[in-house]
Design a protein around this motif. Structure first.
Motif, PDB file in Angstrom:
ATOM      1  N   THR A 110      39.350  52.738  -7.889  1.00 44.41           N
ATOM      2  CA  THR A 110      38.142  51.767  -7.996  1.00 44.41           C
ATOM      3  C   THR A 110      38.254  50.654  -7.130  1.00 44.41           C
ATOM      4  O   THR A 110      37.197  50.045  -7.097  1.00 44.41           O
ATOM      5  N   LEU A 111      39.567  50.338  -6.427  1.00 45.87           N
ATOM      6  CA  LEU A 111      39.547  49.252  -5.542  1.00 45.87           C
ATOM      7  C   LEU A 111      38.465  49.476  -4.472  1.00 45.87           C
ATOM      8  O   LEU A 111      37.895  48.566  -3.919  1.00 45.87           O
ATOM      9  N   ALA A 112      38.395  50.672  -4.049  1.00 46.91           N
ATOM     10  CA  ALA A 112      37.489  51.195  -2.928  1.00 46.91           C
ATOM     11  C   ALA A 112      36.043  50.801  -3.504  1.00 46.91           C
ATOM     12  O   ALA A 112      35.035  50.480  -2.693  1.00 46.91           O
ATOM     13  N   PHE A 113      35.591  51.292  -4.689  1.00 45.86           N
ATOM     14  CA  PHE A 113      34.423  51.161  -5.180  1.00 45.86           C
ATOM     15  C   PHE A 113      34.141  49.628  -5.347  1.00 45.86           C
ATOM     16  O   PHE A 113      33.009  49.386  -4.986  1.00 45.86           O
ATOM     17  N   ARG A 114      35.122  48.867  -5.784  1.00 45.13           N
ATOM     18  CA  ARG A 114      34.680  47.450  -5.813  1.00 45.13           C
ATOM     19  C   ARG A 114      34.209  46.675  -4.477  1.00 45.13           C
ATOM     20  O   ARG A 114      33.320  45.789  -4.294  1.00 45.13           O
ATOM     21  N   ARG A 115      35.089  47.165  -3.478  1.00 46.50           N
ATOM     22  CA  ARG A 115      34.787  46.625  -2.126  1.00 46.50           C
ATOM     23  C   ARG A 115      33.560  47.197  -1.541  1.00 46.50           C
ATOM     24  O   ARG A 115      32.545  46.673  -1.024  1.00 46.50           O
ATOM     25  N   LEU A 116      33.151  48.335  -2.005  1.00 45.33           N
ATOM     26  CA  LEU A 116      31.717  49.003  -1.555  1.00 45.33           C
ATOM     27  C   LEU A 116      30.606  48.261  -1.863  1.00 45.33           C
ATOM     28  O   LEU A 116      29.622  48.025  -1.376  1.00 45.33           O
ATOM     29  N   ARG A 117      30.931  48.044  -3.323  1.00 44.93           N
ATOM     30  CA  ARG A 117      29.797  46.869  -4.078  1.00 44.93           C
ATOM     31  C   ARG A 117      29.752  45.410  -3.356  1.00 44.93           C
ATOM     32  O   ARG A 117      28.600  45.009  -3.236  1.00 44.93           O
ATOM     33  N   THR A 277      26.804  68.289   3.508  1.00 48.16           N
ATOM     34  CA  THR A 277      26.849  67.915   4.920  1.00 48.16           C
ATOM     35  C   THR A 277      25.407  67.227   5.391  1.00 48.16           C
ATOM     36  O   THR A 277      25.199  66.427   5.992  1.00 48.16           O
ATOM     37  N   GLU A 278      24.447  68.071   4.807  1.00 45.00           N
ATOM     38  CA  GLU A 278      22.917  67.700   5.103  1.00 45.00           C
ATOM     39  C   GLU A 278      22.486  66.230   4.405  1.00 45.00           C
ATOM     40  O   GLU A 278      21.654  65.669   4.874  1.00 45.00           O
ATOM     41  N   HIS A 279      23.619  65.679   3.390  1.00 46.10           N
ATOM     42  CA  HIS A 279      22.905  64.292   2.835  1.00 46.10           C
ATOM     43  C   HIS A 279      24.049  63.456   3.158  1.00 46.10           C
ATOM     44  O   HIS A 279      23.983  62.554   2.526  1.00 46.10           O
ATOM     45  N   ALA A 280      24.961  63.619   4.014  1.00 42.70           N
ATOM     46  CA  ALA A 280      25.962  62.520   4.498  1.00 42.70           C
ATOM     47  C   ALA A 280      25.220  61.256   5.182  1.00 42.70           C
ATOM     48  O   ALA A 280      24.264  61.770   5.679  1.00 42.70           O
ATOM     49  N   GLY A 281      25.447  60.211   4.665  1.00 42.46           N
ATOM     50  CA  GLY A 281      24.758  59.244   5.104  1.00 42.46           C
ATOM     51  C   GLY A 281      25.725  57.904   5.369  1.00 42.46           C
ATOM     52  O   GLY A 281      26.835  57.907   5.153  1.00 42.46           O
ATOM     53  N   GLU A 282      24.995  56.756   5.564  1.00 43.79           N
ATOM     54  CA  GLU A 282      25.995  55.488   5.602  1.00 43.79           C
ATOM     55  C   GLU A 282      26.539  55.055   4.481  1.00 43.79           C
ATOM     56  O   GLU A 282      27.861  54.713   4.761  1.00 43.79           O
ATOM     57  N   GLN A 283      25.973  55.150   3.219  1.00 40.07           N
ATOM     58  CA  GLN A 283      26.984  54.945   2.226  1.00 40.07           C
ATOM     59  C   GLN A 283      28.166  55.495   1.835  1.00 40.07           C
ATOM     60  O   GLN A 283      29.140  54.792   1.784  1.00 40.07           O
ATOM     61  N   LEU A 284      27.931  56.954   2.046  1.00 43.19           N
ATOM     62  CA  LEU A 284      29.301  57.724   1.943  1.00 43.19           C
ATOM     63  C   LEU A 284      30.198  57.479   3.136  1.00 43.19           C
ATOM     64  O   LEU A 284      31.385  57.394   2.749  1.00 43.19           O
ATOM     65  N   ALA A 285      29.673  57.322   4.362  1.00 46.86           N
ATOM     66  CA  ALA A 285      30.623  57.097   5.311  1.00 46.86           C
ATOM     67  C   ALA A 285      31.161  55.871   5.125  1.00 46.86           C
ATOM     68  O   ALA A 285      32.488  55.566   5.354  1.00 46.86           O
ATOM     69  N   SER A 286      30.563  54.710   4.514  1.00 47.70           N
ATOM     70  CA  SER A 286      31.454  53.332   4.289  1.00 47.70           C
ATOM     71  C   SER A 286      32.242  53.646   3.299  1.00 47.70           C
ATOM     72  O   SER A 286      33.441  53.106   3.318  1.00 47.70           O
ATOM     73  N   LEU A 287      31.992  54.463   2.153  1.00 47.84           N
ATOM     74  CA  LEU A 287      33.186  54.657   1.044  1.00 47.84           C
ATOM     75  C   LEU A 287      34.252  55.496   1.725  1.00 47.84           C
ATOM     76  O   LEU A 287      35.627  55.159   1.440  1.00 47.84           O
ATOM     77  N   ALA A 288      34.183  56.344   2.622  1.00 43.08           N
ATOM     78  CA  ALA A 288      35.257  56.967   3.335  1.00 43.08           C
ATOM     79  C   ALA A 288      36.231  56.127   3.784  1.00 43.08           C
ATOM     80  O   ALA A 288      37.300  56.083   3.837  1.00 43.08           O
TER      81      ALA A 288
END
Length: 310
Positions: A110-117, A277-288
């Motif tokens: 959840t630390l990564a989730f908080r940073r994403l927000r 794969t076809e729905h990978a986007g900027e938001q998921l890349a940022s979370l990774a």
């Protein structure tokens, strides 16, 4: 989960801190009878007593303490998600990722989730998926990504981030002959009845959770499926079954009637963030990227790798 269930969980979590019905009622802005009603309702839903009540003291039962430990991180994460979602919705700038998970989402994730927000203005909505169905909600589009155990061989899916591997442990009854030894050899799995997950997962994924045979070729029995972690632990405690699960989960589900053993020769388990794969986007890349930052900086003892039964 409806509003009443959330109120019941909130009430129990506050009571676990206060250990006093009056103080809990004051914090929640309700009557003591309402606190008792909410706790009793939750106990009925769970099917076990969570709180011991006497005229002199209030205390969590052993089961209640374990339940609180499991619920608190997920509730806190959900509460933060709703709070931030309301704030962003008010500003008209809400972005959202729906993440599926098995069992529990631990504090470290959840630390990564908080940073994403905070850094990308993206809220995370968590959705628990069945233990035996790792990919269906993702393939159906009900979630944007899942945190599940490897392997993943589905052509339509991609791995965005691999969590650090973790040891798998063997859960047996405290009365089992292996419990006194504190460890087991992988060939001894052939003498046990290992629990497996009930669901629609691909066969290769199920076999990774419970192997069909030992390295020497001895078949491994698995006669019973489970749908929840607690169901599995209850069956293990009964003495007829055993279960494989990762070390972080074992550390968070300690029971006096269950022992966790290291297994010589057993491969570790590993979680991954998986998306279509076809729905990978900027938001998921940022979370990774954020997950990579968090886990690259963490010492080994803090690294969570399993969110559910292996």
């Amino acid at each position: 989960m409806n509003q009443l269930q959330l109120q019941q969980l909130e009430c129990l979590l506050v009571l676990a801190e206060e250990l006093h019905f009056g103080h809990t009622a004051a914090r929640l802005g309700c009557s003591q009878s309402r606190v008792s009603q909410l706790v009793s309702g939750l106990e009925s839903r769970v099917g076990a007593r969570l709180v011991e009540r006497t005229s002199r003291r209030v205390a969590l039962t052993r089961f209640g303490a374990q339940f609180v430990d499991e619920v608190r991180p997920a509730y806190a994460a959900l509460d933060m998600v709703f709070t931030n979602a309301r704030q962003r919705a008010g500003r008209g700038t809400l972005c959202e990722l729906r993440i599926g998970f098995h069992g529990s989402v631990y504090e470290e994730i959840t630390l990564a989730f908080r940073r994403l927000r905070a850094e990308h203005d993206v809220a995370v909505m968590l959705s628990e998926i069945p233990l035996g169905s790792p990919f269906q909600a993702l393939l159906d589009g009900r979630v944007d990504a899942v945190v599940v155990e490897l392997p993943v061989h589905e052509a339509a899916l991609s791995i965005g981030f691999r969590f650090p591997p973790q040891d798998q442990l063997l859960a047996v009854s405290a009365a089992h002959p292996l419990a006194a030894r504190g460890e087991a050899d992988i060939e001894q799995l052939a003498n046990l009845d290992l629990l497996h997950r009930s669901g629609d997962a691909p066969e290769y994924w199920m076999n990774a959770r419970v192997p069909r045979a030992t390295p020497a070729g001895a078949p491994i029995r698995s006669s019973t499926g489970i749908t929840t972690i607690q169901e599995g632990l209850a069956l293990v405690a009964g003495g007829e079954h055993a279960m494989l699960l990762c070390r972080p989960l074992a550390q968070r589900t300690l029971r006096e009637d269950v022992r966790y053993l290291s297994v010589d020769g057993l491969a570790p388990s590993q979680l991954a963030l998986v998306w279509r794969t076809e729905h990978a986007g900027e938001q998921l890349a940022s979370l990774a990227e954020l997950l990579h930052d968090e886990f690259a900086a963490d010492p080994p003892e803090r690294l969570p790798a399993c969110a559910a039964v292996s």
